[in-house]
Scaffold this motif. Structure first.
Motif, PDB file in Angstrom:
ATOM      1  N   ILE A  50       2.320 -26.188   7.565  1.00  0.00           N
ATOM      2  CA  ILE A  50       1.756 -25.626   6.366  1.00  0.00           C
ATOM      3  C   ILE A  50       3.206 -24.755   6.003  1.00  0.00           C
ATOM      4  CG2 ILE A  50      -0.535 -25.472   6.983  1.00  0.00           C
ATOM      5  CD1 ILE A  50      -0.130 -22.583   7.509  1.00  0.00           C
ATOM      6  N   GLY A  51       4.122 -24.697   6.697  1.00  0.00           N
ATOM      7  CA  GLY A  51       5.198 -24.005   6.274  1.00  0.00           C
ATOM      8  C   GLY A  51       5.263 -22.533   6.742  1.00  0.00           C
ATOM      9  N   GLU A  52       6.339 -21.955   7.251  1.00  0.00           N
ATOM     10  CA  GLU A  52       6.711 -20.891   7.960  1.00  0.00           C
ATOM     11  C   GLU A  52       6.371 -19.556   6.989  1.00  0.00           C
ATOM     12  OE1 GLU A  52       6.874 -19.781  10.947  1.00  0.00           O
ATOM     13  OE2 GLU A  52       7.063 -21.910  11.572  1.00  0.00           O
ATOM     14  N   ALA A  53       6.764 -19.811   5.636  1.00  0.00           N
ATOM     15  CA  ALA A  53       6.454 -18.716   4.866  1.00  0.00           C
ATOM     16  C   ALA A  53       4.815 -18.333   4.627  1.00  0.00           C
ATOM     17  CB  ALA A  53       7.005 -19.010   3.495  1.00  0.00           C
ATOM     18  N   ASN A  54       4.029 -19.469   4.676  1.00  0.00           N
ATOM     19  CA  ASN A  54       2.557 -19.225   4.628  1.00  0.00           C
ATOM     20  C   ASN A  54       1.869 -18.893   5.965  1.00  0.00           C
ATOM     21  OD1 ASN A  54       2.900 -20.316   2.112  1.00  0.00           O
ATOM     22  ND2 ASN A  54       2.572 -22.417   2.837  1.00  0.00           N
ATOM     23  N   MET A  55       2.450 -18.656   6.880  1.00  0.00           N
ATOM     24  CA  MET A  55       1.811 -18.265   8.231  1.00  0.00           C
ATOM     25  C   MET A  55       1.368 -16.704   8.208  1.00  0.00           C
ATOM     26  SD  MET A  55       2.010 -20.803  10.301  1.00  0.00           S
ATOM     27  CE  MET A  55       1.681 -20.291  11.996  1.00  0.00           C
ATOM     28  N   ILE A  56       0.210 -16.556   8.685  1.00  0.00           N
ATOM     29  CA  ILE A  56      -0.312 -15.024   8.586  1.00  0.00           C
ATOM     30  C   ILE A  56       0.651 -14.354   9.446  1.00  0.00           C
ATOM     31  CG2 ILE A  56      -2.219 -13.605   9.284  1.00  0.00           C
ATOM     32  CD1 ILE A  56      -4.055 -15.662   8.377  1.00  0.00           C
ATOM     33  N   GLY A  57       0.827 -13.077   9.080  1.00  0.00           N
ATOM     34  CA  GLY A  57       1.819 -12.142  10.023  1.00  0.00           C
ATOM     35  C   GLY A  57       1.029 -11.318  11.217  1.00  0.00           C
ATOM     36  N   LEU A  58       1.746 -10.483  11.714  1.00  0.00           N
ATOM     37  CA  LEU A  58       1.068  -9.552  12.758  1.00  0.00           C
ATOM     38  C   LEU A  58       0.572  -8.250  12.120  1.00  0.00           C
ATOM     39  CD1 LEU A  58       3.551  -9.931  15.485  1.00  0.00           C
ATOM     40  CD2 LEU A  58       1.340 -11.374  15.507  1.00  0.00           C
ATOM     41  N   ILE A  59      -0.432  -7.530  12.589  1.00  0.00           N
ATOM     42  CA  ILE A  59      -1.136  -6.205  12.193  1.00  0.00           C
ATOM     43  C   ILE A  59       0.304  -5.529  12.784  1.00  0.00           C
ATOM     44  CG2 ILE A  59      -2.605  -4.644  12.465  1.00  0.00           C
ATOM     45  CD1 ILE A  59      -4.518  -6.653  13.603  1.00  0.00           C
TER      46      ILE A  59
END
Lengths: 378, 352
Positions: free
Chosen positions: B180-189
């Protein structure tokens, strides 16, 4: 939960094809040197399935057990770790709580995204993955991979199967129609047809790596069709082997030696020899020599082997199988030598062309060779 | 009005659950002793691996995150008296749909992509479980069986689509959709090693509790769960309630699938089928379908699962050890269901 292994790594293979089966790229030597001073090499192994599955995971566990016997090695392992964030946590836990210096996450699906995510966080730990996915320049410097050409012993087992079948019909219970599996089916069939040209292989794809009920059904239906030698490529061949023995037909094994499960009918089999690979790695790390990013090899390199023949295998069949094995050992054998047609009649390798074992084109194999009854469409 | 009654009921639930856990621990201790390990050392190891340090806390919480969402798949229909075990299917379908949603909008900004993924995943998971509810209501098909079978259909659909239409041609030996593309990944809290899926889980549980306990809709659902005939006579739209509750439950599962794709894998493939749906059933049962209780129960179960690894490495116990513990807990808690209302102490004040 898949444990397919091996994939294209175009750039890497361009390099390794020339070097040969044992590709040595780049260096992790400084890591090895840093640890050379320590008295024990601490290794962590992670398996996707049970240690005693008579299959893929047991093969790795046997390798781990062998290396753990060395008194300068401390090895820990975990079984049934799914290819989710859980394996990332297992890797971290082994590093943080057990202090391992080298990790062997053995399932194919552990690499992307899990190893790729954890490895950069622990630059002093080596992550060696079974599957040959490592790409120089793209993947973390402290990662690497290793894999074996198991279709070589499959070819030899195919010769034994072709020599011992009465009906001329072989059976293959396979998980998924992916290149790695297709290559085993094709090599097996080519082996059988090298001594019995009219031999056929019926293939049934079960759809996943571990579906014992479907594997049993597939085996039964193959036997009912008059097939008298069966092999498989699933994570645990246990069901297929015991079924064959029960139905009184021959079988050839995969992953580890399953002769205990089918003492009467287990003709031979294609086995991994991870003990050698893990011993070599341990030795390199202890001595502080360079740990290559990519290790591959077949029968010649000792990474795979052929199970001992069952006493029922006749002398002439043994001789033909041993001849092929000797050719592999000398490096002279080329399994994929044109002309080769697929089972729909298309020429896939033209006459005069040879795809040697390291050929990149074999990595994306999407066809079944002439003589195989079945389709790659699942 | 009847606060004391509620308090006593809560105390009864708490003591019975707590007692059950204690009994399970004693039984499991016996089992471990038979297996040749020292139960006290085993419990110490489990504590160390699950809650003994910041790393182990995060390890437990990250494993708990998907369970909170999948537990809702079983817990919410439970209010209507339905036993739905189709969480696995909702996760798989939700994750697959979310990945496909991201792939059809390659140039959209990440926030839009993530919102679309979450919505599509939730709707897909919701529809998936609502099928089970609809079959129950309109065709009287047993919802437990149908939702279980829907899991297998979901897995088959996933496997088919990722090996054919939506396969990334690069994923030779591990068929998957495109990334889905690295930019679209959910990050960490921030400040942790935990992804946002944990926050989704907690918020979803709180919202679900509010929905079922503090709204007319929830009240109507509980009436329908208590007595369908009475609810119908009272004019409640039982069919619609079933469909909506199953949809909401499935949406939670779909969100869990979306998180797996957007926070961990980046693509949809067979790893979506990681048995989170089935583990969620256990969580819902232990929490007695109460969405607020799901949060601590999921953390406890996450902790048990987190400790499985260290148990193998330190005590040479097989991986199945933690499954045995889960099994013992499950049985003891099922048995403890028969204890409600048996202790006169809790009944006196509430009797009027």
């Amino acid at each position: 939960m898949t444990t397919a292994r091996k994939l294209t790594r175009r750039q890497v293979l361009k390099g390794t094809a020339a070097v040969g089966a044992l590709g040595m790229l780049g260096g992790l030597g400084w890591l090895g040197k840093a640890w050379g001073a320590q008295d024990k090499v601490k290794m962590g192994f992670i398996f996707v399935g049970p240690r005693d599955d008579y299959g893929y995971n047991q093969a790795h566990y046997e390798g781990k057990s062998a290396v753990a016997k060395l008194d300068w090695v401390k090895a820990v392992d975990e079984e049934k770790v799914p290819e989710t964030i859980e394996v990332q946590k297992t890797m971290e836990s082994m590093i943080k709580l057990d202090g391992v210096q080298v990790l062997f996450p053995t399932s194919f699906g552990y690499f992307d995204p899990h190893i790729l995510k954890v490895a950069p966080q622990f630059p002093n730990v080596l992550f060696l993955h079974c599957g040959g996915l490592y790409q120089e320049g793209k993947h973390p410097k402290n990662a690497g991979s290793y894999f074996g050409y198991i279709d070589e012993p499959e070819y030899v087992a195919g010769i034994v199967a072709g020599g011992m079948t009465k009906s001329g019909k072989l059976g293959f219970v396979a998980a998924k129609p992916i290149p790695q599996v297709l290559r085993n089916i094709n090599s097996y069939t080519l082996g059988a047809r090298s001594i019995r040209p009219n031999c056929t292989t019926n293939v049934i794809f079960t759809g996943d790596w571990s579906l014992p009920v479907r594997e049993a059904e597939a085996t039964n239906s193959l036997v009912d069709q008059g097939i008298d030698v069966i092999t498989c490529h699933v994570d645990s061949p246990k069901v297929v082997m015991t079924m064959c023995e029960k139905r009184g037909i021959y079988c050839t094994g995969y992953h580890v030696n399953q002769s205990k499960l089918a003492p009467r009918g287990y003709l031979t089999g294609a086995e991994w020899n991870w003990a050698k690979v893990y011993m070599d790695y341990a030795d390199m790390i202890r001595k502080g020599t360079e740990v290559p990013h990519l290790i591959r090899g077949g029968l010649k390199e000792g990474i795979v082997k052929v199970s001992d023949y069952n006493p029922v295998v006749t002398e002439s069949v043994r001789k033909q199988a041993d001849a092929a094995k000797a050719k592999f050992m000398s490096g002279a054998m080329v399994v994929y030598k044109g002309p080769i047609k697929d089972n729909t009649g298309n020429v896939v390798i033209p006459a005069g062309e040879e795809y040697i074992q390291t050929d990149i084109r074999l990595e994306s194999m999407g066809w079944l060779v002439e003589g195989v009854i079945g389709s790659t469409k699942s | 009005m009847d606060v004391p009654k509620n308090l006593h009921k809560a105390l009864e639930s708490f003591l019975i659950i707590f007692g059950s856990l204690l009994v399970s621990m004693v039984l499991f201790g016996g089992f471990v002793a038979v297996a040749g390990a020292n139960p006290f050392e085993v419990y110490h190891t489990m504590y160390r691996a699950a809650f003994g340090s910041s790393f182990s806390w995060q390890n437990s919480l990250i494993r708990a995150a998907p369970l909170m969402l999948t537990a809702l798949c079983t817990a919410l229909p439970g209010y209507l008296g339905l036993i739905i075990i189709g969480g696995e299917g909702a996760v798989v379908i939700g994750g697959l749909s979310a990945a496909l949603a991201a792939l059809v909008m390659p140039n959209a900004p990440p926030l839009v992509v993530l919102t679309a993924m979450a919505l599509v995943g939730m709707v897909a998971g919701g529809i998936w479980l609502a099928i089970g509810g609809a079959l129950r209501h309109y065709r009287a098909v047993n919802e437990t069986i149908s939702s279980l079978l829907l899991n297998y259909i979901a897995i088959a659909v996933l496997n088919h689509l990722v090996t054919s239409t939506f396969r990334d041609p690069e994923s030779l030996n591990h068929p998957s959709t495109r990334h889905i593309g690295e930019a679209n990944m959910i990050g960490l809290i921030p400040g942790t090693d935990l992804h946002w899926g944990l926050a989704f889980g907690v918020v979803a549980c709180v919202l679900a509790w509010f929905l079922m306990h503090r709204t007319v809709f929830g009240f109507a659902s509980q009436i329908a769960g208590g007595n369908v005939r009475a609810a119908q006579v009272a004019g409640l739209p039982v069919g619609r309630l079933i469909l909506i509750v199953c949809f909401v439950a499935g949406a939670a599962g779909g969100l869990a699938g979306m998180v797996e794709v957007a926070a961990i894998h980046g693509r949809a493939n067979d790893t979506l089928n990681a048995n989170y749906g089935y583990a969620g059933i256990l969580v819902a049962f232990v929490a007695r379908n109460n969405p607020l209780a799901i949060i601590p129960v999921a953390v406890l179960l996450g902790g048990i699962r987190a400790s499985g690894g260290l148990l193998q490495r330190v005590h040479d116990l097989p991986d199945a050890t933690v499954l045995v513990m889960q099994g013992i807990m499950f049985l003891v808690i099922l048995f403890s269901e028969t204890l409600y209302g048996r202790f006169s102490k809790f009944q006196k004040q509430g009797a009027a």
